[in-house]
Design a protein around this motif. Structure first.
Motif, PDB file in Angstrom:
ATOM      1  N   MET A   1      54.500  76.071  67.754  1.00 35.74           N
ATOM      2  CA  MET A   1      54.939  77.068  66.703  1.00 35.74           C
ATOM      3  C   MET A   1      53.880  78.218  66.535  1.00 35.74           C
ATOM      4  N   GLY A   2      54.409  79.549  66.748  1.00 30.38           N
ATOM      5  CA  GLY A   2      53.523  80.505  66.425  1.00 30.38           C
ATOM      6  C   GLY A   2      53.499  81.049  65.270  1.00 30.38           C
ATOM      7  N   PHE A   3      52.414  81.827  64.895  1.00 30.70           N
ATOM      8  CA  PHE A   3      52.642  82.413  63.245  1.00 30.70           C
ATOM      9  C   PHE A   3      53.824  83.274  63.124  1.00 30.70           C
ATOM     10  N   LEU A   4      54.394  83.882  64.270  1.00 34.92           N
ATOM     11  CA  LEU A   4      55.613  84.664  63.917  1.00 34.92           C
ATOM     12  C   LEU A   4      57.140  83.801  63.995  1.00 34.92           C
ATOM     13  N   SER A   5      56.819  82.405  64.126  1.00 42.03           N
ATOM     14  CA  SER A   5      58.094  81.574  64.168  1.00 42.03           C
ATOM     15  C   SER A   5      59.265  81.898  63.359  1.00 42.03           C
ATOM     16  N   ARG A   6      58.948  81.963  61.954  1.00 44.85           N
ATOM     17  CA  ARG A   6      59.865  82.132  61.085  1.00 44.85           C
ATOM     18  C   ARG A   6      60.581  83.466  61.055  1.00 44.85           C
ATOM     19  N   PHE A   7      59.646  84.555  61.487  1.00 47.82           N
ATOM     20  CA  PHE A   7      60.563  86.082  61.768  1.00 47.82           C
ATOM     21  C   PHE A   7      61.431  85.989  62.738  1.00 47.82           C
ATOM     22  N   ARG A   8      60.922  85.353  63.882  1.00 45.58           N
ATOM     23  CA  ARG A   8      61.709  85.446  65.158  1.00 45.58           C
ATOM     24  C   ARG A   8      62.862  84.670  65.166  1.00 45.58           C
ATOM     25  N   ALA A  11      65.145  86.891  63.617  1.00 45.11           N
ATOM     26  CA  ALA A  11      65.578  87.981  64.583  1.00 45.11           C
ATOM     27  C   ALA A  11      66.817  87.375  65.577  1.00 45.11           C
ATOM     28  N   LYS A  12      66.527  85.876  65.789  1.00 46.48           N
ATOM     29  CA  LYS A  12      67.496  85.550  66.772  1.00 46.48           C
ATOM     30  C   LYS A  12      68.874  85.084  66.144  1.00 46.48           C
ATOM     31  N   THR A  13      68.856  85.229  64.752  1.00 42.17           N
ATOM     32  CA  THR A  13      70.107  84.980  64.004  1.00 42.17           C
ATOM     33  C   THR A  13      71.282  86.245  63.947  1.00 42.17           C
ATOM     34  N   GLU A 132      61.779  89.371  55.969  1.00 40.76           N
ATOM     35  CA  GLU A 132      61.029  88.162  56.543  1.00 40.76           C
ATOM     36  C   GLU A 132      59.686  88.418  57.192  1.00 40.76           C
ATOM     37  N   LEU A 133      59.767  89.498  58.047  1.00 39.03           N
ATOM     38  CA  LEU A 133      58.583  89.924  58.330  1.00 39.03           C
ATOM     39  C   LEU A 133      57.400  90.023  57.533  1.00 39.03           C
ATOM     40  N   LEU A 169      67.673  93.132  72.326  1.00 40.35           N
ATOM     41  CA  LEU A 169      67.244  93.905  71.016  1.00 40.35           C
ATOM     42  C   LEU A 169      66.058  92.894  70.601  1.00 40.35           C
ATOM     43  N   GLU A 170      65.838  91.471  70.747  1.00 40.19           N
ATOM     44  CA  GLU A 170      64.777  90.703  70.612  1.00 40.19           C
ATOM     45  C   GLU A 170      63.582  91.364  71.375  1.00 40.19           C
ATOM     46  N   ARG A 171      63.631  91.767  72.320  1.00 40.56           N
ATOM     47  CA  ARG A 171      62.566  92.313  73.182  1.00 40.56           C
ATOM     48  C   ARG A 171      61.848  93.584  72.744  1.00 40.56           C
TER      49      ARG A 171
END
Length: 417
Positions: A1-8, A11-13, A132-133, A169-171
């Motif tokens: 898990m990276g440090f951006l996992s929560r934000f990502r 974004a995916k939802t 979230e970010l 969008l994610e990219r």
């Protein structure tokens, strides 16, 4: 898990891509779509740093009550020194050998529908995503100013940009985020080894002074730098100027014996400036190339510490001053750097224990907070575990758990960008 996992995850939802869009007439679209994701930031000029090593304003104002007469004399003295000080700073800055750095980006030109009538806009869903970010970055121990900079850059890069297809969008968000994080590290980098070699053409010994709070790894960093220079064929003298801790004196002496350097020391409680002066005199007498001064860092007595450091600097007149910060200290390391910067003007930072920090908050914030580059980084306990800090490599490693490194593009950064 990276440090951006929560934000990502947030974004995916995004079930409805239209929830972050408004429908507008796109009559003007940049030729290069990446331009829609760029924000122009004005780097802090080094001239904006109010205090310098020889400035007495900050320290005097902390603990001395001056009458009007002495206050006027002090102001007159400061005015008379202003022009000379500025010229001295400019001369010294020219001796740091610039090192072009690399940045990171993601190419998204082919993902954006330039003819789309919908644009990304500041909808409640977009605001929630940015919230979230913000939480994610604060949890990574980034400084508040650095977090604000990232959020501002993200909004400038995204709001008003053509809305891509849902799958892209994610990219698009990744590209904007990488660009924002990359912008935090855009300061004027200089090459440590080349700077030392360049300085040696004019005079020896070259004097390097390390500052920072206790426990950040100053003494170990002094040993690593000494080992690095000894391996390059230079003779090094270590000055145990942290006379507040007997352990620091013994530790530095042990390191010196292992790496083939000499150590000049005194008893605990001795005069730090005198130790620095003795080390320099010894180096001059024996023709040594470099003197590295290890200093105290007892921040609980900040005023006395800064007075002591100021005296050491005045006596030693170092060519290079490096702030040593602990990557694991996170936002505390950022605040420490800012505190030292408010009293003095160091040339760059050394970040210790970078290999054990998965969040990267300190590295992402120190350069932004002080406008000084991270020059070297400690990545292990061995003497060889000291590397040149490269922003693109750092970001690649930091983000590799969250994003596919194959999607990253490494680009050259202009020194004045």
């Amino acid at each position: 898990m990276g440090f951006l996992s929560r934000f990502r995850r947030s974004a995916k939802t995004l079930d409805d891509i239209g929830s972050i869009a408004s429908e507008e007439d796109l009559t003007i679209v940049p030729e290069n779509v990446n331009e829609a994701y760029e924000v122009k930031t004005s780097p802090i000029s080094e001239h904006e740093v109010e205090s310098e090593w020889e400035s007495t304003e900050m320290i005097d104002s902390i603990h001395l009550d001056r009458d009007k007469k002495s206050q006027k004399l002090m102001e007159r003295k400061q005015q008379s020194q202003k022009i000379t000080k500025k010229a001295s700073i400019e001369k010294r800055r020219l001796k740091l050998v610039p090192r072009p750095s690399q940045g990171l980006s993601i190419d998204i030109d082919h993902l954006v529908d330039k003819k789309s009538r919908r644009k990304i806009s500041a909808t409640p869903t977009f605001a929630k995503l940015m919230s979230e970010l913000e939480i994610t970055l604060l949890e990574a121990d980034m400084g508040h100013a650095a977090v604000d900079e990232v959020l501002t850059a993200m909004r400038a890069r995204l709001i008003g940009a053509p809305l891509p297809k849902k799958g892209d969008l994610e990219r698009i968000i990744d590209s904007a985020l990488i660009g924002a994080l990359d912008s935090l590290l855009r300061v004027s980098y200089w090459d440590f080894d080349q700077t030392v070699q360049s300085l040696m053409k004019d005079e020896i010994p070259i004097i390097i002074m390390l500052v920072g709070v206790n426990g950040t790894g100053k003494t170990t960093t002094a040993a690593k730098i000494s080992h690095r220079l000894v391996q390059e064929g230079l003779s090094v003298v270590l000055a145990a100027a942290d006379t507040f801790r007997a352990g620091a004196i013994d530790q530095l002496n042990d390191h010196a014996e292992r790496i083939g350097a000499r150590c000049i020391r005194s008893q605990r409680g001795g005069d730090s400036a005198a130790v620095a002066r003795d080390a320099i005199d010894s180096a001059v007498a024996k023709g040594d190339d470099v003197v590295i001064i290890d200093t105290a860092g007892r921040m609980q007595n900040k005023t006395n510490l800064m007075q002591e450091l100021k005296k050491v600097h005045r006596v030693a007149s170092p060519h290079i001053v490096l702030f040593v910060g602990d990557a694991l200290a996170g936002n505390d390391a950022v605040e420490q750097a800012k505190t030292f910067q408010s009293f003095l003007n160091f040339d760059g930072a050394v970040l210790s224990k970078l290999d054990t920090d998965a969040r990267g908050g300190a590295a992402l914030s120190i350069a932004h907070a002080t406008n000084k580059p991270i020059v070297l980084a400690g990545v292990g306990q061995g003497y060889d575990d000291l590397i040149d800090f490269e922003p693109s490599n750092f970001l690649t490693q930091l983000l590799s758990d969250d994003m596919d490194p194959m999607s990253f593009t490494i680009v050259a950064r202009d020194q004045n960008e």
